[in-house]
Design a protein around this motif. Structure first.
Motif, PDB file in Angstrom:
ATOM      1  N   PRO A 138       0.825  -1.209   0.000  1.00 52.32           N
ATOM      2  CA  PRO A 138       0.000   0.000   0.000  1.00 52.32           C
ATOM      3  C   PRO A 138       0.859   1.259   0.000  1.00 52.32           C
ATOM      4  O   PRO A 138       2.009   1.251   0.469  1.00 52.32           O
ATOM      5  N   ARG A 139       0.302   2.307  -0.534  1.00 52.67           N
ATOM      6  CA  ARG A 139       0.999   3.600  -0.519  1.00 52.67           C
ATOM      7  C   ARG A 139       1.366   3.966   0.924  1.00 52.67           C
ATOM      8  O   ARG A 139       0.565   3.797   1.840  1.00 52.67           O
ATOM      9  N   GLY A 140       2.577   4.456   1.120  1.00 49.04           N
ATOM     10  CA  GLY A 140       3.010   4.846   2.454  1.00 49.04           C
ATOM     11  C   GLY A 140       3.480   3.697   3.318  1.00 49.04           C
ATOM     12  O   GLY A 140       3.663   3.861   4.536  1.00 49.04           O
ATOM     13  N   ALA A 141       3.720   2.525   2.709  1.00 47.91           N
ATOM     14  CA  ALA A 141       4.093   1.347   3.507  1.00 47.91           C
ATOM     15  C   ALA A 141       5.425   1.506   4.221  1.00 47.91           C
ATOM     16  O   ALA A 141       5.676   0.829   5.221  1.00 47.91           O
ATOM     17  N   THR A 142       6.287   2.390   3.738  1.00 51.65           N
ATOM     18  CA  THR A 142       7.583   2.591   4.402  1.00 51.65           C
ATOM     19  C   THR A 142       7.568   3.749   5.393  1.00 51.65           C
ATOM     20  O   THR A 142       8.593   4.026   6.023  1.00 51.65           O
ATOM     21  N   ASP A 143       6.431   4.410   5.551  1.00 54.31           N
ATOM     22  CA  ASP A 143       6.350   5.528   6.494  1.00 54.31           C
ATOM     23  C   ASP A 143       6.621   5.034   7.912  1.00 54.31           C
ATOM     24  O   ASP A 143       6.105   4.001   8.335  1.00 54.31           O
ATOM     25  N   GLY A 144       7.441   5.763   8.632  1.00 57.52           N
ATOM     26  CA  GLY A 144       7.700   5.434  10.027  1.00 57.52           C
ATOM     27  C   GLY A 144       8.767   4.390  10.263  1.00 57.52           C
ATOM     28  O   GLY A 144       9.059   4.053  11.417  1.00 57.52           O
ATOM     29  N   MET A 145       9.372   3.878   9.191  1.00 64.99           N
ATOM     30  CA  MET A 145      10.419   2.869   9.377  1.00 64.99           C
ATOM     31  C   MET A 145      11.609   3.405  10.162  1.00 64.99           C
ATOM     32  O   MET A 145      12.337   2.639  10.794  1.00 64.99           O
ATOM     33  N   GLU A 146      11.775   4.713  10.133  1.00 63.54           N
ATOM     34  CA  GLU A 146      12.909   5.318  10.841  1.00 63.54           C
ATOM     35  C   GLU A 146      12.873   5.035  12.344  1.00 63.54           C
ATOM     36  O   GLU A 146      13.922   5.040  12.994  1.00 63.54           O
ATOM     37  N   GLU A 147      11.706   4.799  12.899  1.00 64.28           N
ATOM     38  CA  GLU A 147      11.604   4.510  14.328  1.00 64.28           C
ATOM     39  C   GLU A 147      12.247   3.167  14.677  1.00 64.28           C
ATOM     40  O   GLU A 147      12.780   3.003  15.774  1.00 64.28           O
ATOM     41  N   LEU A 148      12.190   2.232  13.746  1.00 70.70           N
ATOM     42  CA  LEU A 148      12.785   0.917  13.961  1.00 70.70           C
ATOM     43  C   LEU A 148      14.176   0.797  13.360  1.00 70.70           C
ATOM     44  O   LEU A 148      14.960  -0.059  13.774  1.00 70.70           O
ATOM     45  N   LEU A 149      14.471   1.653  12.390  1.00 68.29           N
ATOM     46  CA  LEU A 149      15.752   1.629  11.675  1.00 68.29           C
ATOM     47  C   LEU A 149      16.352   3.033  11.726  1.00 68.29           C
ATOM     48  O   LEU A 149      16.271   3.801  10.770  1.00 68.29           O
ATOM     49  N   PRO A 150      16.963   3.406  12.856  1.00 67.74           N
ATOM     50  CA  PRO A 150      17.415   4.786  13.024  1.00 67.74           C
ATOM     51  C   PRO A 150      18.483   5.217  12.028  1.00 67.74           C
ATOM     52  O   PRO A 150      18.687   6.419  11.853  1.00 67.74           O
ATOM     53  N   GLN A 151      19.159   4.246  11.363  1.00 73.13           N
ATOM     54  CA  GLN A 151      20.187   4.612  10.389  1.00 73.13           C
ATOM     55  C   GLN A 151      19.723   4.427   8.941  1.00 73.13           C
ATOM     56  O   GLN A 151      20.548   4.419   8.026  1.00 73.13           O
ATOM     57  N   VAL A 152      18.428   4.301   8.721  1.00 74.52           N
ATOM     58  CA  VAL A 152      17.953   3.950   7.385  1.00 74.52           C
ATOM     59  C   VAL A 152      18.053   5.117   6.407  1.00 74.52           C
ATOM     60  O   VAL A 152      17.843   6.278   6.762  1.00 74.52           O
ATOM     61  N   ARG A 153      18.423   4.780   5.172  1.00 71.44           N
ATOM     62  CA  ARG A 153      18.276   5.673   4.030  1.00 71.44           C
ATOM     63  C   ARG A 153      17.136   5.126   3.179  1.00 71.44           C
ATOM     64  O   ARG A 153      17.045   3.928   2.958  1.00 71.44           O
TER      65      ARG A 153
END
Length: 314
Positions: free
Chosen positions: A268-283
């Protein structure tokens, strides 16, 4: 040239593993219904950049073992397959990169075997953690009761659909972007449900064919020999995935990369939103005008993003 494979013992089975290059280890994990061959456009460039590239046919696929017990295909056990390959090759840590289903053992290596992970990356599949229900129930709510994951649960049903004409299955499935995300969201409910027929072109939501006749033959010849049960068993272990994941620590504080396709309607659209909370070093990057089979449709764009990230890890 696609490197040959050798059988590597791991976690009580053997996997067919392709290797090329020297240096820090990069483990490439394919999805469904694919093979190590799906990474053919990435292996050489990553090896040339100074890495040891390790690409297995995963459990249930190609020349690797395919145990009959569907519950042995849980993500936790797939991570054990991957780390067992590292053990057999004398490697302490690797950079785990997955696509589609292969992204789940890639992401969850950081949960179940964090000491073996130098960094983690995914093409298309976001990082998500167990909620109040398993993924089957979530997709039932999100898509409807006839989505492909539900259809694939009953042994023999997915096999009959996909194996009816194996070449036609891959000719219909491994295609470039078809429906845009906007077009998909505006489609009738029975299309947005993503029924299993999508895998054989009914309805045809994909675009132009991606593979040459020779490339298509690699998939068709392999799956005529092996069938699809091994890969379908990954779906049949979804409830066990949920059970095994409960109670774990899900923050992965390691270098991470998420490459999405703008028109990959499997998510779904926006499926990667908020991943930064679990992956603090994510690009995070999004490749425009691209669909789900990302590393085969847009290899140059994928390689540029992967190599830029990998070189920073050096």
């Amino acid at each position: 040239m696609f490197p040959p494979s050798r059988r590597v013992p791991t976690n009580g089975i053997e996997l067919a593993v392709h290797e090329q290059g020297e240096g820090p280890a990069v483990l490439l994990l394919h999805g469904f219904p694919e093979l190590a061959y799906s990474w053919r456009n990435q292996i050489g460039p990553i090896a040339d950049a100074g890495f040891r590239v390790i690409v297995p046919d995963q459990r249930g696929y190609g020349d690797s073992d395919a145990p009959a017990d569907s519950q042995s295909y849980s993500v936790k056990n797939l991570v054990a397959d991957a780390t067992g390959v590292l053990d057999a090759l004398g490697i302490e840590q690797a950079i785990f990169i997955g696509h589609d289903w292969g992204s789940m053992p890639a992401w969850y290596s950081g949960v179940y075997a964090p000491d073996r992970v130098r960094a983690v990356a995914s093409l298309c599949t976001p990082y998500f953690t167990p909620g109040d229900a398993d993924l089957l129930a979530i997709y039932h709510e999100l898509r409807g009761p006839k989505h492909y994951m539900a259809t694939f649960q009953e042994p023999g049903v997915g096999e009959a659909l996909l194996e009816r004409d194996v070449e036609a299955t891959f000719r219909a499935l491994l295609r470039g972007r078809g429906y845009t995300m906007d077009e998909f969201e505006a489609a009738p409910a029975e299309v947005r449900e993503v029924p299993a027929g999508v895998f054989v072109g009914d309805p045809q939501l994909f675009g132009d064919e991606l593979l040459s006749d020779a490339e298509l033959a690699v998939y068709a010849d392999t799956y005529r020999r092996t069938g699809f049960t091994g890969g379908l068993n990954w779906y049949r272990a979804l409830h066990k995935d949920w059970e095994e994941g409960l109670g774990h620590e899900f923050v992965i504080d390691k270098p991470a990369l998420m490459i999405s396709a703008a028109d990959d309607w499997f998510f779904p659209r926006g499926a990667t939103d908020g991943m930064e909370e679990l992956l603090p070093q994510v690009r995070k990057h999004v490749i425009p005008d691209a669909g789900h089979w990302l590393q085969q449709e847009r290899p140059d764009d994928v390689n540029a993003l992967l190599l830029d990230w990998l070189k920073d890890l050096r």
